[in-house]
Design a protein around this motif. Structure first.
Motif, mmCIF file in Angstrom:
data_model
loop_
_atom_site.group_PDB
_atom_site.id
_atom_site.type_symbol
_atom_site.label_atom_id
_atom_site.label_comp_id
_atom_site.label_asym_id
_atom_site.label_seq_id
_atom_site.Cartn_x
_atom_site.Cartn_y
_atom_site.Cartn_z
ATOM 1 N N GLU A 1 -15.210 12.265 -51.985
ATOM 2 C CA GLU A 1 -14.090 13.171 -51.770
ATOM 3 C C GLU A 1 -13.199 12.673 -50.629
ATOM 4 O O GLU A 1 -11.966 12.719 -50.731
ATOM 5 C CB GLU A 1 -14.609 14.575 -51.452
ATOM 6 C CG GLU A 1 -13.511 15.603 -51.220
ATOM 7 C CD GLU A 1 -12.603 15.800 -52.437
ATOM 8 O OE1 GLU A 1 -11.464 16.271 -52.238
ATOM 9 O OE2 GLU A 1 -13.026 15.476 -53.567
ATOM 10 N N SER A 2 -13.789 12.149 -49.548
ATOM 11 C CA SER A 2 -12.982 11.668 -48.418
ATOM 12 C C SER A 2 -12.186 10.431 -48.806
ATOM 13 O O SER A 2 -11.015 10.296 -48.423
ATOM 14 C CB SER A 2 -13.879 11.369 -47.220
ATOM 15 O OG SER A 2 -14.821 10.355 -47.527
ATOM 16 N N ALA A 3 -12.802 9.523 -49.570
ATOM 17 C CA ALA A 3 -12.090 8.318 -50.001
ATOM 18 C C ALA A 3 -10.969 8.671 -50.977
ATOM 19 O O ALA A 3 -9.883 8.082 -50.937
ATOM 20 C CB ALA A 3 -13.054 7.330 -50.634
ATOM 21 N N ARG A 4 -11.235 9.645 -51.854
ATOM 22 C CA ARG A 4 -10.214 10.064 -52.815
ATOM 23 C C ARG A 4 -9.016 10.682 -52.085
ATOM 24 O O ARG A 4 -7.854 10.381 -52.398
ATOM 25 C CB ARG A 4 -10.799 11.075 -53.799
ATOM 26 C CG ARG A 4 -9.823 11.511 -54.893
ATOM 27 C CD ARG A 4 -10.397 12.638 -55.734
ATOM 28 N NE ARG A 4 -10.647 13.822 -54.921
ATOM 29 C CZ ARG A 4 -9.695 14.662 -54.533
ATOM 30 N NH1 ARG A 4 -8.431 14.460 -54.862
ATOM 31 N NH2 ARG A 4 -10.005 15.728 -53.807
ATOM 32 N N GLN A 5 -9.277 11.537 -51.092
ATOM 33 C CA GLN A 5 -8.188 12.152 -50.332
ATOM 34 C C GLN A 5 -7.398 11.103 -49.555
ATOM 35 O O GLN A 5 -6.171 11.179 -49.466
ATOM 36 C CB GLN A 5 -8.762 13.202 -49.377
ATOM 37 C CG GLN A 5 -9.274 14.448 -50.073
ATOM 38 C CD GLN A 5 -9.774 15.502 -49.092
ATOM 39 O OE1 GLN A 5 -9.761 15.293 -47.876
ATOM 40 N NE2 GLN A 5 -10.225 16.641 -49.610
ATOM 41 N N HIS A 6 -8.107 10.130 -48.989
ATOM 42 C CA HIS A 6 -7.436 9.041 -48.268
ATOM 43 C C HIS A 6 -6.473 8.304 -49.200
ATOM 44 O O HIS A 6 -5.311 8.059 -48.848
ATOM 45 C CB HIS A 6 -8.490 8.075 -47.714
ATOM 46 C CG HIS A 6 -7.941 7.000 -46.833
ATOM 47 N ND1 HIS A 6 -8.065 7.013 -45.462
ATOM 48 C CD2 HIS A 6 -7.250 5.866 -47.121
ATOM 49 C CE1 HIS A 6 -7.478 5.937 -44.953
ATOM 50 N NE2 HIS A 6 -6.986 5.223 -45.940
ATOM 51 N N PHE A 7 -6.943 7.969 -50.388
ATOM 52 C CA PHE A 7 -6.123 7.217 -51.345
ATOM 53 C C PHE A 7 -4.926 8.036 -51.792
ATOM 54 O O PHE A 7 -3.801 7.517 -51.899
ATOM 55 C CB PHE A 7 -6.984 6.806 -52.534
ATOM 56 C CG PHE A 7 -6.314 5.864 -53.496
ATOM 57 C CD1 PHE A 7 -5.696 4.708 -53.051
ATOM 58 C CD2 PHE A 7 -6.311 6.125 -54.855
ATOM 59 C CE1 PHE A 7 -5.082 3.824 -53.936
ATOM 60 C CE2 PHE A 7 -5.701 5.257 -55.747
ATOM 61 C CZ PHE A 7 -5.085 4.114 -55.285
ATOM 62 N N GLU A 8 -5.125 9.322 -52.025
ATOM 63 C CA GLU A 8 -4.012 10.171 -52.458
ATOM 64 C C GLU A 8 -2.965 10.294 -51.348
ATOM 65 O O GLU A 8 -1.761 10.305 -51.622
ATOM 66 C CB GLU A 8 -4.545 11.549 -52.849
ATOM 67 C CG GLU A 8 -5.347 11.540 -54.152
ATOM 68 C CD GLU A 8 -5.895 12.911 -54.509
ATOM 69 O OE1 GLU A 8 -5.760 13.845 -53.673
ATOM 70 O OE2 GLU A 8 -6.470 13.046 -55.610
ATOM 71 N N THR A 9 -3.418 10.363 -50.109
ATOM 72 C CA THR A 9 -2.467 10.476 -48.995
ATOM 73 C C THR A 9 -1.663 9.191 -48.821
ATOM 74 O O THR A 9 -0.463 9.237 -48.515
ATOM 75 C CB THR A 9 -3.209 10.829 -47.692
ATOM 76 O OG1 THR A 9 -3.980 12.017 -47.888
ATOM 77 C CG2 THR A 9 -2.228 11.050 -46.546
ATOM 78 N N VAL A 10 -2.313 8.060 -49.004
ATOM 79 C CA VAL A 10 -1.589 6.780 -48.960
ATOM 80 C C VAL A 10 -0.470 6.786 -49.991
ATOM 81 O O VAL A 10 0.683 6.417 -49.694
ATOM 82 C CB VAL A 10 -2.542 5.595 -49.216
ATOM 83 C CG1 VAL A 10 -1.743 4.298 -49.400
ATOM 84 C CG2 VAL A 10 -3.528 5.431 -48.065
ATOM 85 N N GLN A 11 -0.778 7.238 -51.204
ATOM 86 C CA GLN A 11 0.233 7.260 -52.263
ATOM 87 C C GLN A 11 1.366 8.218 -51.919
ATOM 88 O O GLN A 11 2.544 7.926 -52.183
ATOM 89 C CB GLN A 11 -0.430 7.651 -53.581
ATOM 90 C CG GLN A 11 -1.431 6.610 -54.087
ATOM 91 C CD GLN A 11 -2.105 7.051 -55.375
ATOM 92 O OE1 GLN A 11 -1.506 7.034 -56.452
ATOM 93 N NE2 GLN A 11 -3.354 7.474 -55.261
ATOM 94 N N THR A 12 1.027 9.364 -51.326
ATOM 95 C CA THR A 12 2.055 10.325 -50.941
ATOM 96 C C THR A 12 3.026 9.702 -49.939
ATOM 97 O O THR A 12 4.251 9.865 -50.046
ATOM 98 C CB THR A 12 1.411 11.584 -50.337
ATOM 99 O OG1 THR A 12 0.581 12.208 -51.327
ATOM 100 C CG2 THR A 12 2.472 12.567 -49.869
ATOM 101 N N HIS A 13 2.485 8.973 -48.974
ATOM 102 C CA HIS A 13 3.335 8.342 -47.965
ATOM 103 C C HIS A 13 4.182 7.225 -48.578
ATOM 104 O O HIS A 13 5.359 7.062 -48.222
ATOM 105 C CB HIS A 13 2.478 7.797 -46.822
ATOM 106 C CG HIS A 13 2.124 8.827 -45.796
ATOM 107 N ND1 HIS A 13 2.847 9.014 -44.640
ATOM 108 C CD2 HIS A 13 1.136 9.760 -45.767
ATOM 109 C CE1 HIS A 13 2.315 10.001 -43.940
ATOM 110 N NE2 HIS A 13 1.270 10.469 -44.596
ATOM 111 N N LEU A 14 3.609 6.450 -49.472
ATOM 112 C CA LEU A 14 4.379 5.375 -50.114
ATOM 113 C C LEU A 14 5.536 5.963 -50.918
ATOM 114 O O LEU A 14 6.649 5.426 -50.910
ATOM 115 C CB LEU A 14 3.474 4.531 -51.008
ATOM 116 C CG LEU A 14 2.470 3.618 -50.307
ATOM 117 C CD1 LEU A 14 1.583 2.907 -51.333
ATOM 118 C CD2 LEU A 14 3.178 2.586 -49.427
ATOM 119 N N GLN A 15 5.269 7.056 -51.619
ATOM 120 C CA GLN A 15 6.335 7.704 -52.387
ATOM 121 C C GLN A 15 7.438 8.202 -51.456
ATOM 122 O O GLN A 15 8.630 8.056 -51.742
ATOM 123 C CB GLN A 15 5.749 8.856 -53.204
ATOM 124 C CG GLN A 15 4.820 8.387 -54.324
ATOM 125 C CD GLN A 15 3.914 9.486 -54.844
ATOM 126 O OE1 GLN A 15 4.097 10.670 -54.533
ATOM 127 N NE2 GLN A 15 2.916 9.108 -55.624
#
Length: 422
Positions: free
Chosen positions: A231-245
């Motif tokens: 769950e922590s790795a998934r949230q990290h990855f989703e946040t990276v994508q949010t920032h890139l967008q």
């Protein structure tokens, strides 16, 4: 005596000479400039390090360590290796100089040659040139996005636009062990050759990076890390994508991406340019949680990238784009006599001190030959003087664009040239 023409650069080691070297310099400096604007400080590292640094840091199961390193014993019988990549050396320097005990993150950038013994091909050299950045000490997905955006901006600042960013996550310590076991169970059911099976035992992810068609076919249905993130790795990855967008950095998620170095965790990325054929990568990187601990430092995180200067230059050429211009001098001195040569040499030094680039005609050329050299130099102005002119206290200042020439007093030449050049 050995014929000098028999000496050539080692196989797989390119030369960059004027005027083509201007493009190389423009790419290197352009990629570095975006990092410096984001607060990354320059670091210069040794060309060679203790072999164990790379074996432990990069990973013994990687092709880099097992097949490609230039390793030798020095005169003290110590095993040293020409650096195959930059991150391990940066981490060693941060630990040695205790930079991780100060303000975090430690943000560093660098450029230079790296060495890998592999079959030379277009843009894949045994001495490769890279620009790298490392941000060490903070585990923040926003920092991941910044590092990726720096690379993306660097490429675009050069005019490159035919590339794509591929992105994935390789998980963290809470999910990687379970995934490793799951992947090994899948791989051990396949008809693998002995070397590939041994690789699956050491680091099964390496098998997914195998470029051989029959291995890729066998592993097409292999489980992928993205489907088994904590769950922590998934949230990290989703946040990276949010920032890139939010930053306007386009990307595609590639679940099967595997980088060639063992230390990557969580965010992992590669920039790809299809104009380069099979060897399409122009740069990449990722997060490397745990690397500093393995190398004897604090247990802090880091993220970085390495961008290929050689490969970026080839990608620009594939798009028909040119970067960099061969440096032209501003002023060219044409001395016609020994006293004139001495006086123009002094004037050249004074102008260089004032920030003007100046060259001189050497070898006692005649006026026509010296003026041809002035035209080839790309200079705006020529300083023309014979011994009689020097005795009279004047120098001819010639506009090489219009051909107009005026005599200027010796003590006024520097000021006159600076005015004309603006």
């Amino acid at each position: 005596m050995t014929d000098p023409s028999a000496f050539q650069a080692p196989k797989g080691v390119p030369d960059y000479l004027p005027p083509e070297s201007a493009g190389f310099v423009a790419v290197r400096d352009g990629l570095l400039a975006t990092a410096r604007r984001a607060g990354y400080g320059d670091v210069e590292l040794p060309i060679f390090e203790d072999t164990a640094l790379f074996a432990r840091g990069v990973g013994e199961s990687t092709d880099v360590v097992s097949k490609e390193m230039y390793t030798f014993a020095d005169r003290g019988d110590r095993s040293v290796t020409l650096r195959p990549e930059g991150t391990a050396g940066v981490i060693r320097a941060v630990i040695q100089h205790r930079l991780d005990r100060g303000a975090l993150p430690v943000k560093l950038c660098y450029s230079g040659p790296f060495f890998r013994y592999e079959r030379p091909q277009a843009g894949r050299y045994r001495q490769l040139q890279q620009v790298g950045v490392e941000a060490i000490g903070v585990d923040d997905p926003a920092l991941d996005a910044e590092v990726i955006a720096i690379a993306d901006t660097g490429f675009r600042s050069l005019g490159l636009d035919g590339f794509r960013l591929e992105l994935t996550s390789l998980g963290d310590d809470t999910c990687r062990p379970q995934y490793r076991q799951l992947l090994q169970e899948f791989l051990f059911e396949l008809d693998l050759d002995e070397e590939t099976r041994r690789r699956a035992e050491i680091n099964p992810l390496r098998v997914l990076d195998d470029k051989r068609p029959h291995v890729r076919e066998m592993t097409a249905d292999a489980p992928v890390m993205l489907d088994h993130l904590s769950e922590s790795a998934r949230q990290h990855f989703e946040t990276v994508q949010t920032h890139l967008q939010a930053l306007g950095v386009p990307y595609v998620v590639n679940p099967r991406m595997v980088r060639g170095l063992d230390y990557y965790t969580k965010t992992t990325f590669e920039f790809v340019h299809d104009g380069l054929g099979a060897q399409s990568g122009i740069g990449g990187g990722g997060r490397y949680d745990g690397l500093m601990r393995r190398l004897g430092g604090q247990d802090v995180s880091g993220i970085g990238f390495g961008l290929g200067v050689d490969r970026t230059l080839l990608a620009l050429q594939a798009e028909g784009r040119q970067v960099g211009r061969a440096r032209a001098v501003d002023v060219f001195g044409v001395p016609l006599g020994e006293r004139a040569k001495l006086r123009l040499a002094v004037l050249a030094a004074e102008l260089r001190g004032a920030g003007v680039s100046v060259d001189l005609a050497y070898g006692d050329r005649g006026l026509k030959g010296a003026l041809r050299a002035a035209d080839r130099s790309g200079a705006v102005l020529a300083l023309v003087a014979g011994d009689r002119d020097i005795d009279a206290g004047t120098v001819g200042v010639k506009d090489l664009g219009t051909g107009a020439q005026v005599d200027v007093q010796l003590d006024a030449v520097v000021a006159d040239v600076l005015t004309r050049l603006g």
